[in-house]
Structures are given as C-alpha cells and as structure tokens.
Design a protein around this motif. Structure first.
Motif, short mmCIF file in Angstrom:
data_model
loop_
_atom_site.label_atom_id
_atom_site.label_comp_id
_atom_site.label_asym_id
_atom_site.label_seq_id
_atom_site.Cartn_x
_atom_site.Cartn_y
_atom_site.Cartn_z
N ALA A 52 14.56 0.32 -2.29
CA ALA A 52 15.51 1.32 -1.99
C ALA A 52 16.11 1.73 -3.09
CB ALA A 52 16.60 0.69 -1.06
N GLY A 53 16.20 0.78 -4.26
CA GLY A 53 16.88 1.21 -5.69
C GLY A 53 16.09 2.04 -6.53
N THR A 54 15.10 2.34 -6.23
CA THR A 54 13.91 2.91 -7.35
C THR A 54 13.76 4.43 -6.68
OG1 THR A 54 12.12 2.14 -6.07
CG2 THR A 54 12.76 1.05 -7.85
N TYR A 69 9.54 2.63 -2.98
CA TYR A 69 8.33 1.86 -2.50
C TYR A 69 7.78 1.41 -4.15
CZ TYR A 69 5.19 5.61 -3.25
OH TYR A 69 4.24 6.71 -3.64
N SER A 70 6.81 0.41 -3.66
CA SER A 70 5.92 0.20 -4.74
C SER A 70 4.51 -0.45 -3.84
CB SER A 70 6.28 -1.10 -5.70
OG SER A 70 6.65 -2.21 -5.07
N LEU A 71 3.48 -0.12 -4.67
CA LEU A 71 2.19 -0.42 -4.22
C LEU A 71 1.21 -1.08 -5.18
CD1 LEU A 71 0.89 2.73 -2.44
CD2 LEU A 71 1.38 0.68 -1.18
N ALA A 72 0.95 -2.28 -4.92
CA ALA A 72 -0.05 -3.15 -5.83
C ALA A 72 -1.50 -3.05 -5.15
CB ALA A 72 0.50 -4.61 -5.89
N LEU A 73 -2.37 -2.72 -5.87
CA LEU A 73 -3.84 -2.58 -5.46
C LEU A 73 -4.77 -3.49 -6.36
CD1 LEU A 73 -3.88 1.42 -5.37
CD2 LEU A 73 -3.34 -0.02 -3.58
N ARG A 74 -5.43 -4.11 -5.62
CA ARG A 74 -6.30 -5.16 -6.32
C ARG A 74 -7.79 -4.86 -5.43
NH1 ARG A 74 -2.73 -4.96 -8.67
NH2 ARG A 74 -1.29 -6.32 -9.58
N ASN A 75 -8.83 -4.16 -6.47
CA ASN A 75 -10.03 -3.81 -5.81
C ASN A 75 -10.05 -3.16 -4.39
OD1 ASN A 75 -11.67 -4.68 -7.96
ND2 ASN A 75 -11.50 -6.71 -7.39
#
Length: 825
Positions: free
Chosen positions: A731-733, A737-743
């Motif tokens: 909520a503070g950005t 949100y953030s997304l972490a993608l791995r392959n």
C-alpha cells in the motif's frame, strides 16, 4: 486345475536354486520322456508364465528339465526385468545362465524399436544381427524420419546401444555409413548447438564414441573472441564403476569429475576427484581402500583413506574442511577365549582441520592447522557364571588420542576416553544382591575441533539389594563416589504390582547429613476399559510438592478418551486440565484436544473431522479479552486437485486480522501446480476486501491444441501457463503492488501432421513493476524422435540453436521451475 498343481510340484524343485517359474495360465499339459530327460509341454491361448518379475507368453511352451531349457513358440512375448519387450516367432531360454536365442525378433527398449532375423542374449547384453533400429516407431509417422541398419547391434543393460557397420537412413533412404554408432537411450541433451551470447558467437558439439575400454562423448566448443573449449564425458564398461568428465571453457574455466569404485571380496577401492570453477576454484579428492572389501567376523581389516583439496585461487581463503593426508587404520577381529573377548584398532594419520578454540596451544597455531595423530582403541569384556545363581560381568573400553603437537610445558598433547565397569550379582530365590563398580574418564587436550571430547570424571561403587515375590518388590541401593570420597544417596523402593493395579513408593535419603531428599508415590488402576493413574513427588530440600498428576482414560472400540489434570499443592491450586478424544470408524476419523490453563485463564481447543476425502478442522484460543480462531476445510485426493480453505482471525472488541486463505494443489504428470492466495476480509480497523498476496508455481494446460482438418483449416493452438509468480500488495508504494516472476509465461503449442508439434514459449524472470520486460523466447519444432530448439534471451542478449534426437526428444513437461524441454540443460 489339479494337473497345474501337479506340474508346479514337479517343476519347482528343478528351479528352486535361483528363480521360481510360475505358471499363471495354460489349457493343456503333456508329460513325456525323451531318452532319460523329462519334458513338459504346455499349450494355451496363450500360456502365461512369470519368473522373478519377468513375464512370458506363447502358444506353446516346452521345458527340458535336465538341461533346464525353456523353448517358446507361436506368438512369443517376453518382458525382461528392465522392462524391455521381446516379440519373436521362437525363443529359447537357458535358465542356468539367463541367456536366450530368438528368431524373427522385435524389441521395444524404452524409445527405441529394434528388429532383426536373429537375436541372442549373453551376460545381460542383447545382440541383434543384421538389425534395424529407429526411435520414431511410436511417433505415428508413416515413414520414419530416421533410422539405421547395422551388421551388429548390442543393447547393453541400462541405456546404451552400440552398433557396428551402420547405414544411417533418412526417410528410409541411405545417406551415411559409419563404422560404429553409440546411443544413450535415457539422455536428452543437445548434441549440436550454435548461438550468440553477450560475448559473441559460440558453437558447441558433443560427438559420441565407443571403444573396448568404455564409451562416451567428446566435447568441443568455440567462443568468438574467447577461444576454444574441449573436454570429454566417459563411462567405463568394465567391472568397476567408472565416470570421467572434463571440460575446459575459455579463457580459464575448468570443470572435471572422476569417479572410480570397485568392490570385491578381497578388497574394495573408491576414488573421487572433482573441480568446478563456476562454484569455487578447488580440486577436491577422496580415496578409500579397504582390505578385505567384505570382511568376515574373524578377519583383520585394513583401511587407507586420503581426503583433501588443492586450492587454485590464492587470493581467497581456503575452506576449513577436514583433510586426511593420509590416514591408515588397522582393526583386529573380535578374539574370544572362553568367556573373555578382546578387540583392538589403531588409526594413524596426518590431518588439516579447524583448531580447538578451547586449547591455548592450538589457538597459537591459528584457526586452521596441521598435525599428526595416532588413535589407539581397544575393548575387553568378560561374562561368566562362577557358581549357580551368580553372574560376573566386566568391560573395559579405551580410546587414546596422541598428537604431534605440544602443550605450553613442552609435553606431547593427548586425550583419553576410558571407561571400566564390573558387576557381580547373586540370586537366591526371590532375594538378590549386586555389587557394581564403574569408572569413566574423558580428559586431555587436542589441537583439533572435530575430535574434542568434553571433560568429565566419574568413579563409583554401588551395592544393591532386592527382593521380588509377586506381587511384592523391594529394592535398596547405595554407593560411594570414589572421586570425591562421599557416599551416594540411599535409594529405597517398594512396589505392589499385579495385573490390573500397581503401587510404587520410592525414597532418596542423603547419607552425608543431608537427610531426606525426595519421596515419590505412584499408583495405577486399570480395570478394562478404564485406566486410572496418579503420581506425586515431594522435594524435601525445597520443601515443595511437584504438581499432583491425575490421569483417567477410557478405551473405546475405535478410539480413546483421556483426561489429565495437574493440581498445585503449594497454594497454586489447579494448573491445567487436558482432554483428548480420538475415534475412527471406517473412512471417518474424529479428534479433539482441549486444554484449560487455570493460571492464565485460557481455553484452547483443537479438533478435526476426516470424512473420506473431506476434512474439517478447528483451532480456537479464548481468554477473557480475546478469541482467536482458525477454521479449515480440505477436500480432494492426491494427485489432486486438493482444495484448502482456512479462515483465521481474532475477536477483540470487533473482528481483527481476518484472513481467508485459499490453497489449490494439482500433482498430475501433465498438469502440476500450487496456488496459494490470502484474501483480507472486513475487520474493525479496515473494512475493505482485497487480495493481500498470492503465489502460483508449476504449470497448467488451459486448453489442448486442435489440429487442422483435411482441408487444412480449423487449427487451434494450445495454451499452457508455467513458472512461478508471486503477487504482494504494497500500500505504501506508487503502484500498490509488486510481482516476482521466475521462468513465468505462456507456451503456445501448434499440432501438425504425424505428431509434429511447434512450441512457442515466452518466459520472464524479473521483478515488476519498474523494470522493462526482457523475456526469454523458446521456439521448438518437435518431431517426436528429433527436435530443433531456438532460444532468444533478451535479458542476457544471447541466442542459440540446438538439435536434439531420441524418442520424445522435446516432449513438453510443466514443472514448478517453468517450461522444461527434453534435453534442455
């Protein structure tokens, strides 16, 4: 079926030496005598046999008992222990050495089909003369894309095929002649690859070879502007287990691994040498040799061990692992002479290891030092009966560590571990007396951390008296601590024990003026199905009671019910009360655990109900201010899908920390994934509903590809999703949100004629948002028995083209790591 039992009765003794031949199905049995040999003839539609995991089928089976020959004809099907299927017109098996001969044979070995007019098996290897082989037989191709004919094809146990006098066929047309050809059936890796990375153009090739001493690959590579690379990957085919790998990658990266293991009755030898500059510039080596390799209890044993490493990078500190340079050990067998036995061993070596931080002289050597050590160990035991009713036992165990280092006084350092015990027991009717002696010493100094012993000394003499006459039991035990010169506390015990009840009173009293030390009372009553127990202990030195423990149980036909209560007797009052219930009936099971903590004024409940593939669970903790809860529901059976729902939170002047957790798991070979999500529900301080976090890993096929019709229209590509994705609400950005993608990414599959597939995948490995997308594209043309793979990596600025061969060469598999292609590194 009586004739079948009679046949088995006659046949089994002839085969009982090794493997047993079982007749599963037959219609007719004929017994006859040819000369002096008994012959059994079975006919059926078909006759089915089984032998130690191997299955045989044929229309007619003839067994020659004296020569132990099994002759099969008329539609023979034979599946051996490795899963290879042999079909032939005629098959003759020699049961004494497992060899066979076959005519007009067809063999299915993993992804390879072999045919030929004549086949033999000797020492586990199958030899096919004038044979034909192709990995495309199961691909649905009208004409195999490629195959080969050979003067001789040898199929070794495991996964190796060696062919000599080879003619390579493409679309059944000869294109190349080779003197020898090597195939690894279980390996799916590129044999030729060309591409471009951040350093420029590169080319890699792996060329198979076969020789009398083994087989493997020659590894060649070229990197633009960096130089040539070379290496080999060799597997030995002799008695020993051998694997040798070497690879040099420019400019100065080395990787090698050599393994050797040979085990015989007389001796065994194992060795390992490995280096991988991509991890650390070290060559680690290990050698162990044992004589004999498999010792009998009455033989001496000798061992030589070498273990260590070579540091190729002086700019970095070496690891502090133990090194033996070398170590030699000699161990005697257990020597017995009447009631006496003795065994000894000696190990001498030089070691590099971490130093002992508790040793002042070792600290002066640094944190990692070298020293010699001799370890002498011996043990002696004596067990005899000198007269009726008496037993004498004695044991002595000694380990002495002697080092080349010196203490501050200039004396060689040493440490010992020495234990001596002896006891003499005399029984006369219900009375018994036992005198015991025990001495244990661990002392001394060592320069090493790995063999440091804790310091301790114990020296005692014990006298025990006892009387046992059901239901009474009395015992009295006293002794003296010879190390400090004090008497040990006197321990007295009286017990009344019989079926259904028990009562025990134990008391300890000091004999050096301490007075009473401890009194303990325990009682139990077990009239089935009830059980009642109570225990109480009083500490005289502290003048305090331990909590009174009361237990009650009831045995249910399919479970149990137990109640436990702890009561403080020093003014505390009730402490805890626990209730446990368990019940099972068929596929249903119920459990309930509850605890009342009277001091904290809390109540905790845990319960679960399993109703076949479904289950309900409850966890709750209540105190006067807060109720914390967790409600769970699970349904499904592996391999899935499995659904998990859990509602958690607490009630404290309104609902708080309320979350709904969702889990979905699928573990099928084609579709395997794990999905977890956490949904925030309205609560007193935050009334919104939103997704807090979610994780997806694995792969799923959204829909299957549809091929084109006869007019070449109506084709629909298939779509699958694979890899790992993690969503987190922030909520503070600015993005929230953030997304972490791995392959992670989609894969499109286009289906053509004869099982031809075209795979297009776009995979991402990065964190979002805030960075530009740099996917890795994979384009694979899959013809089942061969494939081409093109790779374009936008993040590394690299591209590559690889050729793969073998059955199902590029079969698409979905895993938690992403799209995995057969043969991909």
């Amino acid at each position: 079926m009586r004739w079948l039992l009679a046949f088995l009765f006659l046949l089994l003794p002839a085969l009982a030496q090794e493997k047993v031949l079982k007749v599963l199905e037959a219609e007719k049995l004929e017994l006859r005598l040819e000369g002096e040999e008994e012959v059994y003839v079975l006919t059926g539609n078909p006759v089915r046999l089984e032998r130690d995991g191997e299955t045989l089928e044929a229309g007619r089976v003839t067994y020659f008992r004296t020569r132990r020959l099994l002759f099969l004809s008329q539609g023979v099907r034979y599946r051996d222990g490795e899963g290879r299927l042999v079909e032939a017109e005629e098959l003759q098996i020699d049961l004494s050495d497992e060899s066979f001969d076959a005519l007009e044979v067809r063999i299915e070995a993993k992804d390879l089909l072999l045919t030929g007019p004549l086949c033999q098996r000797v020492a586990g290897a199958i030899l096919l003369e004038n044979g034909y082989a192709t990995p495309c037989a199961s691909c649905g191709q009208e004409v195999p894309d490629y195959a080969f004919r050979a003067r001789e094809i040898v199929l070794y146990p495991g996964d190796r095929v060696v062919a000599r006098g080879v003619v390579v066929l493409v679309q059944e047309k000869p294109v190349l002649e080779l003197p020898v050809l090597l195939l690894f059936l279980s390996e799916r890796r590129p044999r030729f690859e060309v591409g471009q990375d951040e350093g420029g153009f590169y080319l890699k090739a792996a060329l198979p070879y076969v020789a009398d001493f083994g087989l493997g690959f020659t590894l060649l590579s070229y990197y633009q502007g960096r130089g040539y690379g070379f290496g080999f990957d060799h597997v030995g085919t002799g008695e020993a287990k051998e694997r040798y790998f070497f690879l040099h990658t420019p400019p100065d990266t080395f990787q090698y691994r050599g393994e050797y293991a040979l085990k015989r009755r007389e001796f065994s030898l194992s060795a390992l040498l490995e280096r991988d500059d991509t991890r650390e510039k070290l060559s680690r080596f290990r050698l162990e040799s044992l004589f004999p390799g498999t010792p009998t209890p009455g033989e001496w044993r000798y061992a030589l061990r070498v273990e260590g490493f070579l540091d190729h990078d002086p700019t970095t500190p070496p690891p502090r692992t133990l090194q033996r340079l070398p170590e030699l050990e000699v161990q005697s067998p257990v020597l017995r002479e009447g009631p006496f036995s003795v065994q000894a061993s000696l190990a001498v070596g030089r070691y590099l290891a971490e130093t002992n931080p508790l040793n002042r002289s070792a600290r002066a050597l640094g944190s990692y030092a070298e020293a010699g050590r001799a370890l002498l160990a011996h043990s002696e035991s004596l067990a005899l009966t000198p007269w009726p009713g008496a037993s004498l036992r004695a044991e002595n165990r000694f380990r002495g560590f002697y080092y080349t280092t010196q203490n501050p006084d200039g004396e060689p350092e040493r440490q010992v571990d020495w234990t001596t015990t002896a006891s003499l027991r005399q029984s006369l009717g219900g009375f018994s007396m036992e005198v015991g002696y025990a001495r244990s010493v661990q002392e001394g100094e060592t320069p090493f951390r790995f063999d440091a012993l804790p310091q301790r000394r114990s020296h005692q003499a014990i006298l025990s008296l006892g009387f046992q006459e059901k239901p009474f039991l009395l015992s009295l035990k006293a002794g003296r601590d010879l190390e400090v010169g004090r008497y040990l506390p006197l321990e007295a015990q009286a017990a009344l024990q019989d079926q259904g009840y028990a009562l025990t009173l134990a008391h300890r009293r000091g004999l050096e003026g301490e007075g009473p030390l401890e009194t303990r009372l325990e009682g139990s009553l077990t009239p089935y199905p009830f059980s009642l127990r109570a225990s109480l202990r009083y500490d005289h030195a502290k003048a305090l009671f331990d909590p009174l423990l009361l237990q009650a149980g009831y045995a249910l036909p399919g479970g149990s019910l137990n109640l436990t209560h702890r009561q403080g007797l020093n003014g505390e009052g009730p402490l805890t009360t626990d209730l446990t219930f368990a019940f099972r009936e068929g596929a249903a099971a119920y459990t309930l655990q509850g605890r009342r903590d009277w001091q904290r004024d809390t109540l905790t409940l845990q319960g679960q109900a399993i109703l076949g593939p479904q289950s309900l669970s409850l966890q709750a903790t209540w105190d006067p201010k807060t109720l914390a809860y967790a409600l769970g529901y699970r349904t499904g059976v592996a391999p899935g899908p499995l659904w998990d729902l859990q509602l958690t939170g607490r009630y404290q002047e309104g609902f708080r920390a309320t979350n709904l957790r969702l889990g979905l798991t699928q573990a099928l070979p084609e579709v395997g994934f794990r999905l977890n999500a956490n949904l925030h529900l309205p609560e007193a301080e935050d009334g919104d509903i939103y997704l807090k976090d979610a994780t997806f890993s694995g792969g799923m096929e959204l829909w299957k590809p549809v091929p084109a019709d006869e007019a070449g229209e109506g084709a629909i590509p298939g779509l699958s999703l694979s890899g790992s994705l993690t969503y987190t609400r922030k909520a503070g950005t600015p993005e929230g949100y953030s997304l972490a993608l791995r392959n992670f990414g989609p894969t499109f599959t286009f289906l053509g004629r004869e099982n031809t597939k075209l795979h297009l995948a776009a995979l991402l490995t990065q964190d979002l948002p805030g960075t530009p997308l740099k996917p890795r594209f994979l384009l694979v043309l899959d013809r089942c028995c061969w494939a081409l793979r093109f790779t374009l990596d936008a993040q590394k600025g690299a591209m590559g083209l690889a050729f793969l061969y073998g059955g199902q060469a590029a079969g698409l598999l979905l895993s938690e790591e992403g799209v995995r292609l057969g043969g991909a590194p």
